[in-house]
Motif scaffolding. Structure first.
Motif, short mmCIF file in Angstrom:
data_model
loop_
_atom_site.label_atom_id
_atom_site.label_comp_id
_atom_site.label_asym_id
_atom_site.label_seq_id
_atom_site.Cartn_x
_atom_site.Cartn_y
_atom_site.Cartn_z
N HIS A 27 0.84 -1.21 0.00
CA HIS A 27 0.00 0.00 0.00
C HIS A 27 0.87 1.26 0.00
O HIS A 27 0.65 2.19 -0.77
CB HIS A 27 -0.82 0.09 1.30
CG HIS A 27 -2.04 -0.75 1.35
ND1 HIS A 27 -3.08 -0.64 0.46
CD2 HIS A 27 -2.43 -1.70 2.25
CE1 HIS A 27 -4.04 -1.49 0.79
NE2 HIS A 27 -3.68 -2.15 1.87
N ARG A 28 1.83 1.27 0.91
CA ARG A 28 2.66 2.47 1.07
C ARG A 28 3.50 2.73 -0.18
O ARG A 28 3.70 3.88 -0.58
CB ARG A 28 3.54 2.33 2.31
CG ARG A 28 2.73 2.49 3.61
CD ARG A 28 3.48 1.94 4.81
NE ARG A 28 2.84 2.21 6.08
CZ ARG A 28 1.77 1.56 6.57
NH1 ARG A 28 1.20 0.60 5.87
NH2 ARG A 28 1.27 1.87 7.75
N ALA A 29 4.04 1.66 -0.78
CA ALA A 29 4.89 1.83 -1.96
C ALA A 29 4.10 2.57 -3.05
O ALA A 29 4.62 3.49 -3.70
CB ALA A 29 5.37 0.48 -2.46
N ILE A 315 -0.69 -8.09 16.15
CA ILE A 315 -2.15 -7.90 16.22
C ILE A 315 -2.89 -8.67 15.12
O ILE A 315 -3.92 -9.31 15.38
CB ILE A 315 -2.51 -6.39 16.22
CG1 ILE A 315 -3.99 -6.17 16.51
CG2 ILE A 315 -2.09 -5.68 14.94
CD1 ILE A 315 -4.41 -6.37 17.92
N ASP A 316 -2.36 -8.66 13.89
CA ASP A 316 -3.08 -9.33 12.79
C ASP A 316 -2.94 -10.85 12.84
O ASP A 316 -3.65 -11.57 12.12
CB ASP A 316 -2.56 -8.82 11.43
CG ASP A 316 -2.94 -7.37 11.19
OD1 ASP A 316 -3.87 -6.86 11.85
OD2 ASP A 316 -2.30 -6.72 10.34
N GLU A 317 -2.03 -11.35 13.67
CA GLU A 317 -1.79 -12.79 13.74
C GLU A 317 -2.62 -13.48 14.81
O GLU A 317 -2.59 -14.70 14.95
CB GLU A 317 -0.29 -13.07 14.00
CG GLU A 317 0.60 -12.81 12.81
CD GLU A 317 0.62 -11.37 12.35
OE1 GLU A 317 -0.11 -11.06 11.38
OE2 GLU A 317 1.30 -10.53 12.96
N VAL A 342 -12.03 -3.77 16.46
CA VAL A 342 -12.27 -2.84 15.33
C VAL A 342 -11.47 -3.21 14.08
O VAL A 342 -11.14 -2.36 13.27
CB VAL A 342 -12.02 -1.37 15.75
CG1 VAL A 342 -13.07 -0.91 16.74
CG2 VAL A 342 -10.61 -1.16 16.33
N LYS A 343 -11.18 -4.49 13.93
CA LYS A 343 -10.53 -4.94 12.69
C LYS A 343 -11.61 -5.28 11.65
O LYS A 343 -12.76 -4.88 11.82
CB LYS A 343 -9.62 -6.14 13.01
CG LYS A 343 -8.43 -5.77 13.91
CD LYS A 343 -7.52 -4.77 13.23
CE LYS A 343 -6.39 -4.34 14.15
NZ LYS A 343 -5.61 -3.24 13.60
N GLU A 344 -11.27 -6.06 10.62
CA GLU A 344 -12.21 -6.33 9.53
C GLU A 344 -13.52 -6.91 10.08
O GLU A 344 -14.59 -6.75 9.49
CB GLU A 344 -11.58 -7.28 8.50
CG GLU A 344 -10.54 -6.61 7.60
CD GLU A 344 -9.16 -6.47 8.21
OE1 GLU A 344 -9.03 -6.42 9.47
OE2 GLU A 344 -8.19 -6.40 7.43
#
Ligand code: S3P
Length: 429
Positions: A27-29, A315-317, A342-344
């Motif tokens: 995303h950042r790239a 957190i995502d794991e 408050v994730k997906e």
């Protein structure tokens, strides 16, 4: 709606795979390339739905972006190259696209409107909208700007010294991006260090970033110079196969070129603390990010406590860590993880409800969950609820259940890992 079926693999998972490119870095790239002067090329870009949403939005903002098998090419014309979009910007399922783009649009002298899917419509945006308003941007949306659709009228903004209540890289990045085109200096202080890809990559684009502990500052009036970015493998995608390798009998899996940024590598700490047989080799640095090959073998595991500053690092794991913990001896306690709500999806609710369907001994708490390990899991029908990481965590659990696991709404997995089922197949051949 797609349903995928997973069966236990008695022969184990064996072989070598390269997981897709890191989602946060991809995303950042693209975003930074879009506001930079000159042509940026990105290798190893994640061709998942989230990052494709970012490309689509920046095309609508007037940036020429092309893609072939090898790379993404972004023809940046600087901050002023962005133009008022003639239609709505659709962020799809992507929180990173929404929040970081808000930071960029906050300083652009035009009007834009953002929408996303049903999940995005429930995710809190005030954490970004409030400080950006304080800087001078006009932002509105449902619930006083907390929810999409959001409209932004950017303009002349001034720097802010902001202390965030949450350790969130999306909040930090949005404010820093706005700060780059605001008067004076902008600083963000967070309660614990969140992923620092923005700080690292801005430097690769020629921006001066000052870091002092938990505080990051940028001076206004900075432009970005085009760059060439090599995206590491996503440790959040690798996590599914690290857990699979550890819990499926007779397994040995090598994952090559995985990003091991210390702000993201909490899963490695957890695997090591639980006693997994994991080796790290071939360490190097690409585009300012550390990478390595990881090899995992079937392991006997013990339960542990996971909380505090470790949480933002993994957190995502947590969905797949819950699966791992279900196979460890003893209790695993995950705490200080309210952000999961408050994730997906509300991942405390979805992880607990779906693992319960498979017979796991798991209970929700206010800020996490408690898992009693060593239980055998049974087949059942589960649902991703449109959350890619819930879908994948359930698929990994399905590799060890007695009886098949049917995963409803498995199409969500394409958000971050379109080749996920292919990779499972490859490792079971
Ligand atoms: C991300 C930051 C994290 C993470 C998300 C990606 C990013 O969210 O959960 O998947 O790319 O900056 P928060 O910033 O809300 O913690």
């Amino acid at each position: 709606m797609t349903t995928n079926t997973i069966n236990a693999v008695k022969q184990g998972l064996n072989g070598t795979i390269r997981v897709p490119g890191d989602k946060s870095i991809s995303h950042r790239a693209v975003m930074f390339g879009a506001i930079a002067d000159g042509v940026t090329t990105v290798e190893g870009f994640l061709n998942g739905e989230d990052c494709l949403s970012t490309i689509a939005c920046f095309k609508k903002l007037g940036v020429n972006i092309t893609q072939d098998e090898e790379r993404v090419k972004i023809e940046g014309k600087g901050w002023d190259g962005l133009v008022e979009p003639s239609n709505i910007l659709d962020v799809g399922n992507s929180g990173t696209t929404t929040r970081l783009m808000l930071g960029i649009l906050a300083t652009r002298p035009f009007h834009s409107v953002m929408i996303g899917d049903d999940s995005i419509a429930k995710r809190p945006m005030s954490r970004v909208v409030d400080p950006l308003r304080e800087m001078g941007a006009e932002i509105d949306g449902r619930a006083n700007g907390n929810f999409t659709p959001l409209s932004v009228r950017g303009g002349s903004t001034k720097g802010i010294d902001f202390t965030s209540k949450v350790a969130s890289a999306q909040v930090k990045s949005a404010i820093l991006l706005a700060g780059l085109q605001s008067a004076g200096t902008t600083s963000v202080t967070e309660p614990a260090l969140s992923r620092d890809h923005t700080e690292r990559m801005l430097e690769a684009y020629g921006v001066k970033v000052k870091r002092e502990g938990l505080k990051v500052s940028v001076k206004g009036g900075q432009s970005l110079k085009a760059s060439h970015i090599v995206v590491p493998g996503d440790i959040s995608s690798a996590a599914f196969f690290l857990v699979a390798g550890a819990i499926v009998p007779n397994s040995q899996i090598t994952l090559t070129g995985v990003g091991l940024n210390p702000t993201r590598s909490g899963i490695i700490d957890v695997l090591q603390k639980m006693g997994a047989s994991l080796t790290v080799s071939n360490e190097k640095v690409v585009s300012g990010e550390p990478i390595a090959d990881l090899t995992i073998e079937t392991s006997s595991l013990k339960g542990i406590e996971i909380g505090g500053d470790l949480i933002p690092r993994l957190i995502d794991e947590i969905p797949v860590i819950a699966v791992l913990a279900s196979q460890a001896e003893g209790k695993t306690v995950i705490k200080d993880a309210e952000e999961l709500k408050v994730k997906e999806t509300n991942r405390i609710d979805t992880v607990v409800s779906e693992l319960k369907r498979l017979g796991a001994s798991i209970e929700a708490t206010e800020d996490g969950m408690i898992i009693e390990g060593s239980g055998s899991l049974k087949g059942a029908t589960v649902n991703s609820y449109g959350d890619h990481r819930i879908g994948m965590a359930m698929a990994i659990a399905g590799l060890i259940t007695e009886g098949q696991v049917d995963i409803e709404r498995s199409e969500a997995i394409a958000v971050s890992y379109p080749s996920f089922f292919e990779h499972i197949d490859r490792l079971t051949k």
